[in-house]
Design a protein around this motif. Structure first.
Motif, mmCIF file in Angstrom:
data_model
loop_
_atom_site.group_PDB
_atom_site.id
_atom_site.type_symbol
_atom_site.label_atom_id
_atom_site.label_comp_id
_atom_site.label_asym_id
_atom_site.label_seq_id
_atom_site.Cartn_x
_atom_site.Cartn_y
_atom_site.Cartn_z
ATOM 1 N N CYS A 1 0.836 -1.211 0.000
ATOM 2 C CA CYS A 1 0.000 0.000 0.000
ATOM 3 C C CYS A 1 0.871 1.261 0.000
ATOM 4 C CB CYS A 1 -0.990 -0.034 1.166
ATOM 5 S SG CYS A 1 -0.446 0.791 2.665
ATOM 6 N N PHE B 1 1.091 3.837 1.963
ATOM 7 C CA PHE B 1 1.747 4.242 3.212
ATOM 8 C C PHE B 1 2.868 3.271 3.586
ATOM 9 C CE2 PHE B 1 -1.765 7.180 5.158
ATOM 10 C CZ PHE B 1 -1.601 8.050 4.088
ATOM 11 N N CYS B 2 2.746 1.998 3.210
ATOM 12 C CA CYS B 2 3.876 1.062 3.382
ATOM 13 C C CYS B 2 5.050 1.546 2.527
ATOM 14 C CB CYS B 2 3.480 -0.349 2.976
ATOM 15 S SG CYS B 2 2.505 -1.222 4.211
ATOM 16 N N HIS C 1 2.130 -2.663 8.471
ATOM 17 C CA HIS C 1 0.789 -2.465 7.908
ATOM 18 C C HIS C 1 -0.324 -3.045 8.786
ATOM 19 C CE1 HIS C 1 -2.128 -1.824 4.626
ATOM 20 N NE2 HIS C 1 -2.709 -2.890 5.151
ATOM 21 N N HIS D 1 -4.383 1.902 5.543
ATOM 22 C CA HIS D 1 -3.218 1.664 6.397
ATOM 23 C C HIS D 1 -3.428 2.616 7.575
ATOM 24 C CE1 HIS D 1 1.411 1.070 6.782
ATOM 25 N NE2 HIS D 1 1.057 1.864 7.778
HETATM 26 ZN ZN ZN Z 1 0.362 -0.380 4.322
#
Ligand code: ZN
Ligand code: AMP
Length: 130
Positions: free
Chosen positions: A2, A4-5, A44, A94
């Motif tokens: 994702c 934000f990861c 996550h 996330h």
């Molecule tokens: Zn994430």
């Protein structure tokens, strides 16, 4: 992976305000006020309710550190908000906490997730990064 990861892994650039082993805080790309920051666990989890309590504690500590930093911009108050699930307006799945600094020249009302403000993130970051 994702978005934000990818930010946590530094695969996508962000304006980092605070970072430790477990947590990262960076400027929201569409800020609702000057210095609007997102605080995320590096690992996550879909939302804050999915996080184990030790991570929740790390995140809370980071929120407090970020608030102290935001005082450098003149912030006098904060809206600290997290959205859980699409029905509540969560767009990025996330876990993240919005730290939205508030200033006395604004109206004294809880912030609403409306229109972002015009803001030079680079300038804001210069004040907050150290
Ligand atoms: Zn994430
Ligand atoms: P939410 O609606 O609670 O899921 O909020 C997601 C937030 O992430 C929004 O305020 C977006 O402006 C912000 N956002 C999305 N992509 C990025 C990005 N690449 N860097 C910083 N903030 C982002």
């Amino acid at each position: 992976m994702c978005i934000f990861c990818k930010i946590a892994n530094k695969e996508i650039e962000s304006f980092v305000v605070y970072e430790d082993e477990k947590v990262m805080a960076f400027l929201d790309i569409r800020p609702l006020s000057k210095g609007h920051t997102l605080v995320i666990p590096k690992e996550h989890y879909e939302n804050v309710l999915e996080m184990p309590s030790d991570i929740a504690k790390d995140l809370t500590n980071a929120v407090k550190i970020v608030c102290e930093k935001l005082k450098k911009l003149g912030a006098e108050g904060f809206n600290i908000i997290t959205n859980v699930n699409k029905v509540a307006g969560q767009e990025i799945m996330h876990a993240h906490i919005h730290v939205i600094p508030r200033y006395s020249e604004e109206e004294s009302k809880p912030i609403s997730f409306g229109k972002p403000i015009e803001c030079d993130l680079e300038e804001v970051h210069k004040v907050l990064k150290d």
